[in-house]
Design a protein around this motif. Structure first.
Motif, PDB file in Angstrom:
ATOM      1  N   ALA A   1       0.877  -1.185  -0.346  1.00 50.30           N
ATOM      2  CA  ALA A   1       0.008  -0.094   0.078  1.00 50.30           C
ATOM      3  C   ALA A   1       0.819   1.416   0.045  1.00 50.30           C
ATOM      4  N   VAL A   2       1.994   1.348   0.328  1.00 49.53           N
ATOM      5  CA  VAL A   2       2.891   2.404   0.487  1.00 49.53           C
ATOM      6  C   VAL A   2       3.609   2.512  -0.691  1.00 49.53           C
ATOM      7  N   LEU A   3       3.691   1.841  -1.474  1.00 50.18           N
ATOM      8  CA  LEU A   3       4.341   2.066  -2.748  1.00 50.18           C
ATOM      9  C   LEU A   3       3.937   3.303  -3.468  1.00 50.18           C
ATOM     10  N   ASP A   4       2.754   3.486  -3.676  1.00 52.40           N
ATOM     11  CA  ASP A   4       2.091   4.867  -4.257  1.00 52.40           C
ATOM     12  C   ASP A   4       0.982   5.213  -3.536  1.00 52.40           C
ATOM     13  N   ASP A   5       1.171   6.801  -3.189  1.00 56.86           N
ATOM     14  CA  ASP A   5       0.215   7.268  -2.214  1.00 56.86           C
ATOM     15  C   ASP A   5      -1.123   7.008  -2.782  1.00 56.86           C
ATOM     16  N   ALA A   6      -1.314   7.038  -4.090  1.00 55.75           N
ATOM     17  CA  ALA A   6      -2.507   7.256  -4.707  1.00 55.75           C
ATOM     18  C   ALA A   6      -3.079   5.860  -5.167  1.00 55.75           C
ATOM     19  N   ARG A   7      -2.423   4.862  -4.398  1.00 58.99           N
ATOM     20  CA  ARG A   7      -2.912   3.612  -5.048  1.00 58.99           C
ATOM     21  C   ARG A   7      -4.006   3.238  -4.482  1.00 58.99           C
ATOM     22  N   VAL A   8      -4.994   2.539  -5.460  1.00 55.30           N
ATOM     23  CA  VAL A   8      -6.319   2.101  -5.027  1.00 55.30           C
ATOM     24  C   VAL A   8      -6.144   0.523  -5.327  1.00 55.30           C
ATOM     25  N   SER A   9      -6.397  -0.248  -4.452  1.00 57.39           N
ATOM     26  CA  SER A   9      -6.430  -1.534  -4.262  1.00 57.39           C
ATOM     27  C   SER A   9      -7.749  -2.266  -4.603  1.00 57.39           C
ATOM     28  N   ASN A  10      -7.856  -2.992  -5.594  1.00 56.90           N
ATOM     29  CA  ASN A  10      -9.197  -3.892  -5.865  1.00 56.90           C
ATOM     30  C   ASN A  10      -8.907  -5.256  -6.655  1.00 56.90           C
ATOM     31  N   PRO A  11      -8.274  -6.021  -5.583  1.00 58.85           N
ATOM     32  CA  PRO A  11      -8.057  -7.507  -6.183  1.00 58.85           C
ATOM     33  C   PRO A  11      -9.209  -8.172  -7.090  1.00 58.85           C
ATOM     34  N   PRO A  12     -10.607  -8.028  -6.474  1.00 51.69           N
ATOM     35  CA  PRO A  12     -11.525  -8.722  -7.482  1.00 51.69           C
ATOM     36  C   PRO A  12     -11.834  -8.035  -8.763  1.00 51.69           C
ATOM     37  N   GLY A  13     -11.169  -6.681  -8.790  1.00 52.35           N
ATOM     38  CA  GLY A  13     -11.518  -5.985 -10.283  1.00 52.35           C
ATOM     39  C   GLY A  13     -12.720  -5.630 -10.649  1.00 52.35           C
ATOM     40  N   VAL A  14     -13.572  -5.724  -9.472  1.00 53.89           N
ATOM     41  CA  VAL A  14     -14.958  -5.480  -9.790  1.00 53.89           C
ATOM     42  C   VAL A  14     -15.389  -3.964  -9.718  1.00 53.89           C
ATOM     43  N   GLN A  15     -16.276  -3.217 -10.726  1.00 53.28           N
ATOM     44  CA  GLN A  15     -16.438  -1.966 -10.678  1.00 53.28           C
ATOM     45  C   GLN A  15     -17.954  -1.796 -11.017  1.00 53.28           C
ATOM     46  N   VAL A  16     -18.694  -1.502  -9.832  1.00 53.39           N
ATOM     47  CA  VAL A  16     -20.144  -1.581  -9.930  1.00 53.39           C
ATOM     48  C   VAL A  16     -20.574  -0.060 -10.308  1.00 53.39           C
ATOM     49  N   SER A  17     -21.373   0.125 -11.139  1.00 55.27           N
ATOM     50  CA  SER A  17     -22.053   1.491 -11.472  1.00 55.27           C
ATOM     51  C   SER A  17     -21.178   2.632 -11.069  1.00 55.27           C
ATOM     52  N   ASP A  18     -20.185   2.668 -12.089  1.00 62.41           N
ATOM     53  CA  ASP A  18     -19.163   3.687 -11.854  1.00 62.41           C
ATOM     54  C   ASP A  18     -18.329   3.854 -10.538  1.00 62.41           C
ATOM     55  N   ALA A  19     -17.977   2.712 -10.171  1.00 62.35           N
ATOM     56  CA  ALA A  19     -16.838   2.594  -9.167  1.00 62.35           C
ATOM     57  C   ALA A  19     -17.459   3.024  -7.853  1.00 62.35           C
ATOM     58  N   ASN A  20     -18.718   2.693  -7.641  1.00 59.95           N
ATOM     59  CA  ASN A  20     -19.441   2.708  -6.255  1.00 59.95           C
ATOM     60  C   ASN A  20     -19.785   1.565  -5.634  1.00 59.95           C
ATOM     61  N   HIS A  21     -20.488   1.501  -4.851  1.00 56.66           N
ATOM     62  CA  HIS A  21     -21.012   0.299  -3.788  1.00 56.66           C
ATOM     63  C   HIS A  21     -22.239  -0.259  -4.528  1.00 56.66           C
ATOM     64  N   LEU A  22     -22.436  -1.578  -4.470  1.00 55.72           N
ATOM     65  CA  LEU A  22     -23.754  -2.326  -4.325  1.00 55.72           C
ATOM     66  C   LEU A  22     -23.916  -2.807  -3.051  1.00 55.72           C
ATOM     67  N   GLN A  23     -24.806  -2.309  -2.286  1.00 54.49           N
ATOM     68  CA  GLN A  23     -25.231  -2.827  -1.072  1.00 54.49           C
ATOM     69  C   GLN A  23     -26.365  -3.502  -0.936  1.00 54.49           C
TER      70      GLN A  23
END
Ligand SMILES: [Zn+2]
Ligand SMILES: [Zn+2]
Length: 291
Positions: A254-276
């Motif tokens: 995580a500290v490699l890059d300050d702006a890093r976004v981690s997303n191992p499943p690669g899922v992006q729901v509805s414009d990178a929001n959450h599906l609750q």
């Protein structure tokens, strides 16, 4: 091999500083999906389901932009890994599938939910049909899970006015003698939001990660009971704003890059929001909302 992920303790016990928060504490199970090769006998995101060979697979029968599609496994959770599931009757397994296309009018994928009794599934469907096309962001990478219980408090917007005022008052934090980074002086409620309230990422139970819309209570259409958060399907595990939730085991990354976004499943729901997903605690009907 068991995957383990450990969330660092919160920088302070916020319910000790603001006692009105104490009764609002809820346990959430962070799932910590990480790339792997789950079997039907494992809890997983994007892994193979324990699906009975004699049960027809499901296809989307509603209009979407793309070919008629078999549903796609999103997650499978055994109760042993997520005690907060509270499965109905003697069931002990939750399976979540979706159509891999967003549907109008809300532009979210329709969800199918199954509660099963794992011991009843003796013949597992070996090769379920796969979609020939998938909308970007809707094909989860196979991930094993490292479930971990954490304590959450409500999103700032779900709190009463009085608590909101207290949390927004720098002098209240100072009076409690707690150390909070000066960068939060102008808006200390952001410290609460970033580090003390709702855990980022995929999780079971806990509090809803409101953000896209203002909080709204969900009620069961069948019995009127207040529904509870069941599963949060997230478009990232963490980003620069909530690095305090990054598990110890991932911090080197995580500290490699300050702006890093981690997303191992690669899922992006509805414009990178959450599906609750929500469930009725009485009759187990479910509903979902983009957050
Ligand atoms: Zn569809
Ligand atoms: Zn109900």
């Amino acid at each position: 091999m068991n995957v383990i992920r450990t969330t660092p303790p919160r920088p302070l016990d916020v319910a000790a500083v603001f006692p009105q928060l104490a009764p609002l504490a809820r346990t959430a199970t962070r799932l910590h999906p990480r790339p792997g090769s789950p079997s039907p006998y494992d809890s997983s995101v994007g892994g193979p389901l324990l699906w009975p060979a004699n049960q027809p697979w499901l296809y989307c029968d509603k209009w979407h932009e793309g070919p008629v599609s078999p549903l796609l496994p999103v997650a499978q959770l055994y109760a042993r890994d997520a005690p907060l599931l509270r499965p109905p009757g003697r069931t002990d397994l939750l399976q979540v599938l979706w159509c891999p296309f967003e549907h109008p009018p809300e532009y979210k994928p329709p969800i199918a939910l199954f509660w099963r009794t794992a011991a009843d599934v003796t013949n597992v469907l070996a090769a379920p049909p796969k979609p020939s096309e998938v909308q970007y962001g809707y094909m989860p990478e196979p991930c094993v899970l490292a479930p971990e219980q954490v304590t959450e408090y409500p999103n700032f917007l779900e709190l009463g006015k009085e608590l909101q005022q207290q949390l927004s008052d720098w002098s209240a934090w100072q009076a409690a003698g707690v150390t909070v980074d000066d960068s939060y002086e102008v808006a200390p409620q952001e410290f609460y939001m970033d580090e003390l309230s709702v855990a980022p990422g995929w999780k079971v139970g806990g509090w809803t990660p409101w953000g896209l819309t203002d909080p709204v209570a969900r009620f069961c259409v069948a019995c009127g009971a207040a529904m509870s958060p069941l599963l949060t399907i997230a478009s990232d595990e963490w980003d620069a704003s909530n690095k305090g939730w990054v598990p110890y085991e991932d911090q080197a990354l995580a500290v490699l890059d300050d702006a890093r976004v981690s997303n191992p499943p690669g899922v992006q729901v509805s414009d990178a929001n959450h599906l609750q997903l929500y469930v009725c605690p009485k009759c187990y009907t479910h509903t979902d909302l983009i957050q």
